[in-house]
Write a protein that holds these residues in place. Structure first.
Motif, PDB file in Angstrom:
ATOM      1  N   GLN A  11      34.814  20.816  47.451  1.00 28.78           N
ATOM      2  CA  GLN A  11      35.515  21.637  46.477  1.00 28.78           C
ATOM      3  C   GLN A  11      35.557  23.092  46.931  1.00 28.78           C
ATOM      4  O   GLN A  11      34.577  23.632  47.426  1.00 28.78           O
ATOM      5  N   THR A  12      36.715  23.725  46.764  1.00 29.21           N
ATOM      6  CA  THR A  12      36.866  25.132  47.137  1.00 29.21           C
ATOM      7  C   THR A  12      36.184  26.023  46.104  1.00 29.21           C
ATOM      8  O   THR A  12      36.348  25.828  44.902  1.00 29.21           O
ATOM      9  N   ILE A  13      35.408  26.992  46.585  1.00 28.91           N
ATOM     10  CA  ILE A  13      34.713  27.943  45.709  1.00 28.91           C
ATOM     11  C   ILE A  13      35.634  29.140  45.482  1.00 28.91           C
ATOM     12  O   ILE A  13      35.997  29.845  46.433  1.00 28.91           O
ATOM     13  N   LEU A  28      41.072  34.558  35.452  1.00 25.97           N
ATOM     14  CA  LEU A  28      41.053  33.784  36.696  1.00 25.97           C
ATOM     15  C   LEU A  28      40.012  32.666  36.706  1.00 25.97           C
ATOM     16  O   LEU A  28      40.124  31.725  37.490  1.00 25.97           O
ATOM     17  N   LYS A  29      38.997  32.783  35.833  1.00 30.54           N
ATOM     18  CA  LYS A  29      37.924  31.776  35.766  1.00 30.54           C
ATOM     19  C   LYS A  29      37.364  31.444  37.165  1.00 30.54           C
ATOM     20  O   LYS A  29      37.387  30.295  37.603  1.00 30.54           O
ATOM     21  N   PRO A  30      36.836  32.448  37.871  1.00 26.60           N
ATOM     22  CA  PRO A  30      36.288  32.189  39.205  1.00 26.60           C
ATOM     23  C   PRO A  30      34.977  31.402  39.108  1.00 26.60           C
ATOM     24  O   PRO A  30      34.355  31.341  38.042  1.00 26.60           O
ATOM     25  N   ASP A  31      34.579  30.810  40.224  1.00 22.17           N
ATOM     26  CA  ASP A  31      33.282  30.122  40.277  1.00 22.17           C
ATOM     27  C   ASP A  31      32.161  31.119  40.528  1.00 22.17           C
ATOM     28  O   ASP A  31      31.072  31.008  39.970  1.00 22.17           O
ATOM     29  N   GLU A  60      28.648  41.021  29.712  1.00 19.48           N
ATOM     30  CA  GLU A  60      29.821  40.588  28.954  1.00 19.48           C
ATOM     31  C   GLU A  60      30.406  39.283  29.509  1.00 19.48           C
ATOM     32  O   GLU A  60      30.780  38.374  28.755  1.00 19.48           O
ATOM     33  N   ILE A  61      30.482  39.210  30.844  1.00 21.44           N
ATOM     34  CA  ILE A  61      31.041  38.007  31.465  1.00 21.44           C
ATOM     35  C   ILE A  61      30.171  36.790  31.179  1.00 21.44           C
ATOM     36  O   ILE A  61      30.672  35.708  30.844  1.00 21.44           O
ATOM     37  N   ARG A  62      28.866  36.954  31.280  1.00 24.90           N
ATOM     38  CA  ARG A  62      27.951  35.830  31.048  1.00 24.90           C
ATOM     39  C   ARG A  62      28.007  35.347  29.595  1.00 24.90           C
ATOM     40  O   ARG A  62      27.840  34.167  29.318  1.00 24.90           O
ATOM     41  N   GLN A  63      28.247  36.271  28.669  1.00 26.93           N
ATOM     42  CA  GLN A  63      28.360  35.885  27.263  1.00 26.93           C
ATOM     43  C   GLN A  63      29.643  35.099  27.021  1.00 26.93           C
ATOM     44  O   GLN A  63      29.647  34.123  26.276  1.00 26.93           O
ATOM     45  N   GLU A  64      30.733  35.509  27.659  1.00 22.60           N
ATOM     46  CA  GLU A  64      32.037  34.857  27.454  1.00 22.60           C
ATOM     47  C   GLU A  64      32.210  33.608  28.308  1.00 22.60           C
ATOM     48  O   GLU A  64      32.786  32.614  27.870  1.00 22.60           O
ATOM     49  N   ILE A  65      31.726  33.679  29.551  1.00 19.77           N
ATOM     50  CA  ILE A  65      31.925  32.568  30.500  1.00 19.77           C
ATOM     51  C   ILE A  65      30.572  32.241  31.137  1.00 19.77           C
ATOM     52  O   ILE A  65      30.305  32.601  32.289  1.00 19.77           O
ATOM     53  N   PRO A  66      29.689  31.575  30.391  1.00 17.05           N
ATOM     54  CA  PRO A  66      28.321  31.359  30.885  1.00 17.05           C
ATOM     55  C   PRO A  66      28.229  30.530  32.154  1.00 17.05           C
ATOM     56  O   PRO A  66      27.236  30.606  32.870  1.00 17.05           O
ATOM     57  N   GLU A  67      29.284  29.755  32.455  1.00 15.94           N
ATOM     58  CA  GLU A  67      29.215  28.897  33.639  1.00 15.94           C
ATOM     59  C   GLU A  67      29.475  29.656  34.946  1.00 15.94           C
ATOM     60  O   GLU A  67      29.189  29.147  36.034  1.00 15.94           O
ATOM     61  N   VAL A  68      30.010  30.880  34.876  1.00 15.24           N
ATOM     62  CA  VAL A  68      30.309  31.625  36.097  1.00 15.24           C
ATOM     63  C   VAL A  68      29.005  32.088  36.746  1.00 15.24           C
ATOM     64  O   VAL A  68      28.041  32.434  36.070  1.00 15.24           O
ATOM     65  N   LYS A  69      28.972  32.059  38.083  1.00 12.46           N
ATOM     66  CA  LYS A  69      27.791  32.485  38.828  1.00 12.46           C
ATOM     67  C   LYS A  69      28.059  33.885  39.370  1.00 12.46           C
ATOM     68  O   LYS A  69      29.112  34.141  39.962  1.00 12.46           O
ATOM     69  N   ILE A  70      27.103  34.796  39.183  1.00 11.65           N
ATOM     70  CA  ILE A  70      27.300  36.179  39.597  1.00 11.65           C
ATOM     71  C   ILE A  70      26.291  36.574  40.672  1.00 11.65           C
ATOM     72  O   ILE A  70      25.089  36.411  40.501  1.00 11.65           O
TER      73      ILE A  70
END
Length: 217
Positions: A4-6, A50-53, A72-82
């Motif tokens: 899968q492309t990241i 964009l919903k990045p990985d 803010e990003i983690r609250q809205e999109i908890p699945e994203v890795k930073i």
């Protein structure tokens, strides 16, 4: 089976840095830069659309700094890795970024190989910390040890915690302990709940702080 492309979003206020990172990552199979952000406000907005990985996040940016953007990003999109990618290894910034939900913290003097490896590592949900940053974190956490009451871990959970601190994935932990991956995920969830932690990075740091694992191992 095709890997899968990241999908990656780069957030940095320096155009040259963004272009350089994009050029580097674009040469690597399985990695795709889907967007760029020049400040914290853009980072939040583009993460939303964009919903990045994985997001590569600088900390010192105009309009909204990296720590605010991470939170803010983690609250809205908890699945994203930073993955924080910055020039700073200051204790205060490191702690704030990890507490906000960053899974990794890399300094900009890291090698291209280290950056690519860190992106793949955090994408898998594992922690990735620059050694300088890890040492600073442990020193800081040792000074604040014992401030919160935590629920004791079982013997098996302690084994899993040690392996998390060694950087093993759920798959590798399952093989090492002869248990299934779903069982490992359950143990990890229980560990985070009992220790009142947000992610595996914080769990690894807890293990190091309490002496269950060592940076020299």
């Amino acid at each position: 089976m095709t890997e899968q492309t990241i999908k990656i979003l780069i957030a940095d206020d320096h155009p040259v840095v963004r272009k350089g990172i994009k050029a580097l990552l674009s040469t690597e199979p399985g990695l795709e830069v889907v967007g760029e952000a020049a400040d914290g406000e853009q980072a939040v907005a583009k993460a939303r659309t964009l919903k990045p990985d994985v997001i590569l996040m600088d900390l010192s940016m105009p309009r909204k700094d990296g720590v605010q953007a991470i939170s803010e990003i983690r609250q809205e999109i908890p699945e994203v890795k930073i993955l924080v990618l910055t020039s700073f290894a200051e204790d205060k910034r490191v702690i704030a970024a990890i507490e906000a939900g960053a899974l990794g913290y890399l300094l900009k003097d890291s090698s291209p190989h280290e950056l690519i490896q860190a992106v793949r590592t955090v994408y898998q949900g594992e922690s990735s910390l620059h050694p300088t940053v890890a040492h600073k974190l442990i020193h800081r956490l040792q000074r604040s040890s014992g401030e919160t009451q935590t629920e004791p871990l079982t013997a098996r959970e302690l084994k899993v915690l040690r392996l998390i601190a060694e950087g093993l994935s759920n798959h590798d932990i399952a093989k090492k302990l002869f248990i299934s991956e779903p069982t490992v995920r359950t143990h990890v969830s229980n560990i985070l709940r009992k220790l009142q932690l947000e992610n595996r990075t914080q769990a690894a740091l807890y293990a190091l702080r309490e002496g269950f694992a060592s940076l020299e191992e």
